[in-house]
Write a protein that holds these residues in place. Sequence first.
Motif, PDB file in Angstrom:
ATOM      1  N   ILE A  88       0.843  -1.196   0.000  1.00 48.95           N
ATOM      2  CA  ILE A  88       0.000   0.000   0.000  1.00 48.95           C
ATOM      3  C   ILE A  88       0.880   1.248   0.000  1.00 48.95           C
ATOM      4  O   ILE A  88       1.841   1.331   0.763  1.00 48.95           O
ATOM      5  CB  ILE A  88      -0.926   0.014   1.230  1.00 48.95           C
ATOM      6  N   GLU A  89       0.548   2.203  -0.857  1.00 43.89           N
ATOM      7  CA  GLU A  89       1.282   3.461  -0.921  1.00 43.89           C
ATOM      8  C   GLU A  89       0.525   4.560  -0.174  1.00 43.89           C
ATOM      9  O   GLU A  89      -0.656   4.788  -0.437  1.00 43.89           O
ATOM     10  CB  GLU A  89       1.490   3.891  -2.380  1.00 43.89           C
ATOM     11  N   LEU A  90       1.212   5.221   0.734  1.00 49.26           N
ATOM     12  CA  LEU A  90       0.664   6.373   1.449  1.00 49.26           C
ATOM     13  C   LEU A  90       1.574   7.559   1.177  1.00 49.26           C
ATOM     14  O   LEU A  90       2.786   7.452   1.316  1.00 49.26           O
ATOM     15  CB  LEU A  90       0.612   6.099   2.959  1.00 49.26           C
ATOM     16  N   ASP A  91       1.007   8.688   0.774  1.00 49.36           N
ATOM     17  CA  ASP A  91       1.845   9.843   0.481  1.00 49.36           C
ATOM     18  C   ASP A  91       1.186  11.126   0.975  1.00 49.36           C
ATOM     19  O   ASP A  91       0.156  11.093   1.665  1.00 49.36           O
ATOM     20  CB  ASP A  91       2.178   9.923  -1.018  1.00 49.36           C
ATOM     21  N   ALA A  92       1.766  12.257   0.614  1.00 52.03           N
ATOM     22  CA  ALA A  92       1.298  13.547   1.116  1.00 52.03           C
ATOM     23  C   ALA A  92      -0.109  13.899   0.652  1.00 52.03           C
ATOM     24  O   ALA A  92      -0.758  14.775   1.238  1.00 52.03           O
ATOM     25  CB  ALA A  92       2.270  14.652   0.700  1.00 52.03           C
ATOM     26  N   HIS A  93      -0.598  13.222  -0.389  1.00 53.67           N
ATOM     27  CA  HIS A  93      -1.955  13.479  -0.885  1.00 53.67           C
ATOM     28  C   HIS A  93      -3.020  12.723  -0.081  1.00 53.67           C
ATOM     29  O   HIS A  93      -4.213  12.858  -0.373  1.00 53.67           O
ATOM     30  CB  HIS A  93      -2.073  13.080  -2.354  1.00 53.67           C
ATOM     31  N   TYR A  94      -2.593  11.919   0.898  1.00 57.37           N
ATOM     32  CA  TYR A  94      -3.524  11.051   1.616  1.00 57.37           C
ATOM     33  C   TYR A  94      -4.740  11.798   2.170  1.00 57.37           C
ATOM     34  O   TYR A  94      -5.889  11.398   1.908  1.00 57.37           O
ATOM     35  CB  TYR A  94      -2.782  10.312   2.736  1.00 57.37           C
ATOM     36  N   ASP A 140      -4.851  -5.476   8.825  1.00 54.86           N
ATOM     37  CA  ASP A 140      -3.675  -6.112   9.420  1.00 54.86           C
ATOM     38  C   ASP A 140      -2.392  -5.527   8.841  1.00 54.86           C
ATOM     39  O   ASP A 140      -1.428  -5.254   9.575  1.00 54.86           O
ATOM     40  CB  ASP A 140      -3.727  -7.620   9.187  1.00 54.86           C
ATOM     41  N   HIS A 141      -2.371  -5.318   7.537  1.00 55.55           N
ATOM     42  CA  HIS A 141      -1.193  -4.753   6.872  1.00 55.55           C
ATOM     43  C   HIS A 141      -0.885  -3.349   7.401  1.00 55.55           C
ATOM     44  O   HIS A 141       0.264  -3.038   7.720  1.00 55.55           O
ATOM     45  CB  HIS A 141      -1.427  -4.707   5.364  1.00 55.55           C
ATOM     46  N   LEU A 142      -1.902  -2.508   7.489  1.00 57.59           N
ATOM     47  CA  LEU A 142      -1.681  -1.128   7.920  1.00 57.59           C
ATOM     48  C   LEU A 142      -1.173  -1.062   9.359  1.00 57.59           C
ATOM     49  O   LEU A 142      -0.273  -0.287   9.670  1.00 57.59           O
ATOM     50  CB  LEU A 142      -2.977  -0.329   7.772  1.00 57.59           C
ATOM     51  N   CYS A 143      -1.759  -1.863  10.238  1.00 60.68           N
ATOM     52  CA  CYS A 143      -1.325  -1.846  11.635  1.00 60.68           C
ATOM     53  C   CYS A 143       0.070  -2.447  11.798  1.00 60.68           C
ATOM     54  O   CYS A 143       0.850  -1.992  12.654  1.00 60.68           O
ATOM     55  CB  CYS A 143      -2.315  -2.619  12.505  1.00 60.68           C
ATOM     56  N   ARG A 144       0.393  -3.417  10.983  1.00 62.83           N
ATOM     57  CA  ARG A 144       1.691  -4.078  11.090  1.00 62.83           C
ATOM     58  C   ARG A 144       2.821  -3.224  10.525  1.00 62.83           C
ATOM     59  O   ARG A 144       3.911  -3.146  11.105  1.00 62.83           O
ATOM     60  CB  ARG A 144       1.641  -5.431  10.366  1.00 62.83           C
ATOM     61  N   HIS A 145       2.565  -2.588   9.381  1.00 58.21           N
ATOM     62  CA  HIS A 145       3.642  -1.891   8.676  1.00 58.21           C
ATOM     63  C   HIS A 145       3.608  -0.372   8.846  1.00 58.21           C
ATOM     64  O   HIS A 145       4.564   0.310   8.463  1.00 58.21           O
ATOM     65  CB  HIS A 145       3.611  -2.266   7.192  1.00 58.21           C
ATOM     66  N   HIS A 146       2.519   0.160   9.392  1.00 54.33           N
ATOM     67  CA  HIS A 146       2.427   1.597   9.657  1.00 54.33           C
ATOM     68  C   HIS A 146       1.834   1.800  11.061  1.00 54.33           C
ATOM     69  O   HIS A 146       0.797   2.454  11.223  1.00 54.33           O
ATOM     70  CB  HIS A 146       1.558   2.290   8.605  1.00 54.33           C
ATOM     71  N   PRO A 147       2.488   1.248  12.098  1.00 50.95           N
ATOM     72  CA  PRO A 147       1.906   1.259  13.447  1.00 50.95           C
ATOM     73  C   PRO A 147       1.758   2.649  14.047  1.00 50.95           C
ATOM     74  O   PRO A 147       0.938   2.831  14.955  1.00 50.95           O
ATOM     75  CB  PRO A 147       2.891   0.405  14.257  1.00 50.95           C
ATOM     76  N   ALA A 148       2.516   3.620  13.550  1.00 53.74           N
ATOM     77  CA  ALA A 148       2.361   4.975  14.078  1.00 53.74           C
ATOM     78  C   ALA A 148       1.089   5.637  13.561  1.00 53.74           C
ATOM     79  O   ALA A 148       0.599   6.601  14.164  1.00 53.74           O
ATOM     80  CB  ALA A 148       3.582   5.826  13.705  1.00 53.74           C
ATOM     81  N   TRP A 149       0.571   5.132  12.473  1.00 54.42           N
ATOM     82  CA  TRP A 149      -0.583   5.756  11.820  1.00 54.42           C
ATOM     83  C   TRP A 149      -1.881   4.981  11.992  1.00 54.42           C
ATOM     84  O   TRP A 149      -2.968   5.557  11.921  1.00 54.42           O
ATOM     85  CB  TRP A 149      -0.301   5.930  10.323  1.00 54.42           C
ATOM     86  N   PHE A 150      -1.784   3.654  12.215  1.00 56.07           N
ATOM     87  CA  PHE A 150      -2.979   2.817  12.347  1.00 56.07           C
ATOM     88  C   PHE A 150      -2.794   1.853  13.517  1.00 56.07           C
ATOM     89  O   PHE A 150      -1.733   1.256  13.681  1.00 56.07           O
ATOM     90  CB  PHE A 150      -3.228   2.012  11.070  1.00 56.07           C
TER      91      PHE A 150
END
Length: 278
Positions: free
Chosen positions: A14-20, A58-68
Motif C-alpha cells: 500500500i502506498e501512502l503519500d502527502a496526498h492522503y 492487518d497490513h496497515l497496523c503491522r507496517h504503519h503502526p504509528a498511523w494505524f
Amino acid sequence: MALGLTSVPEPSWIELDAHYPAHLAERAKLLAHRRTEVLAAISGSEAMQAELLETLADHLCRHHPAWFSRRGSALDNHLLNETMVLDEDPLGCTGRLVQEDFCLLREEEPNRLVLIAAILCFPSRWRLSSKMGSPLGAIHTPVPMYRNKLERPVDRFLGALKAGRIAQRLNWSIMDDATLFQPTGHGVNDFECAVTAENAGETLVMRVERQTFRRLPRTGGIAFGIRVHVTALASIVAVPGEAARLLAAVRALPPEMERYKSMLPFRDALFTYLGRIA
C-alpha cells in the motif's frame, strides 16, 4: 503492450503519500453522494470483501503502526483522527482507509476470472456498473490489442498467483484532465481542446496506475489494487532526459491506442512541446 510485472515486498503493498488527506476526503465524499457509482458487489462476494478488509487492516497496523492501530473490531486512523468499525460495510471501509481502489476477482473456472466486487473511487475512464459480473477478457474488450497480446498472459499469471506473493505493473496515459474520478472519456476525440505547445506543460497531466495483484488465502480471490498518480507534465519533463523518453514513448503508440486514450485533439501540441524541451 506487455505485462511488465515486478514483485512487491509486503511492506510496500500500500502506498501512502502527502496526498492522503485530500484523496481520502474525496473518497469519503464520493461514497456519501455517489455510492452506487463507486461501489458494487454481487451476491456471494461477502466473504471475499471481508477478507480484503481484514488483510488490509492487518497490513496497515503491522507496517504503519504509528498511523494505524487496532482495538478489537475498531481501527484507529491516526492520520485522519478517525475510528472505523471493521465489521460493517467492508468495501466502504476499504475505500475510506487507503488511496488504492480494489477490484475483487473470483475464478469461475480455470483461467477465467470474474469481477464480483469493487470499490472504485478513481476510475480511469470506465464505469463499474458496466463491468460487474464480467470476466477479465470482456472487461478489457475496448482496450486495443488486449485480446491478442495480454489476455492469455494475464489469465495464466493470475491463475497461478500464489497466496503470499504480491506483484505490480504500471499503466500510463497523457490526459488533459487531472480529475481523479473519471468514469467516462476513453475513445472520445471530438472534444474542443485548449491545449497548445505553449501551455501543454500546465494543462496536460500524466496519469499512472500502479496495479497490484495478490491472492487472498482464505477465499482464494484475487485482490486487484489500483493506485492512481496524477502529475503535471511540466514536473515530469523538468527531470533531465524525461522529455525525450516520453516523446519516444508517445510516438511509439499505435494509432488505435492514441484514439483509445483520447489523445488526438492535443497530440500535435504535445509532440511540439516535448520536442522543444528534448
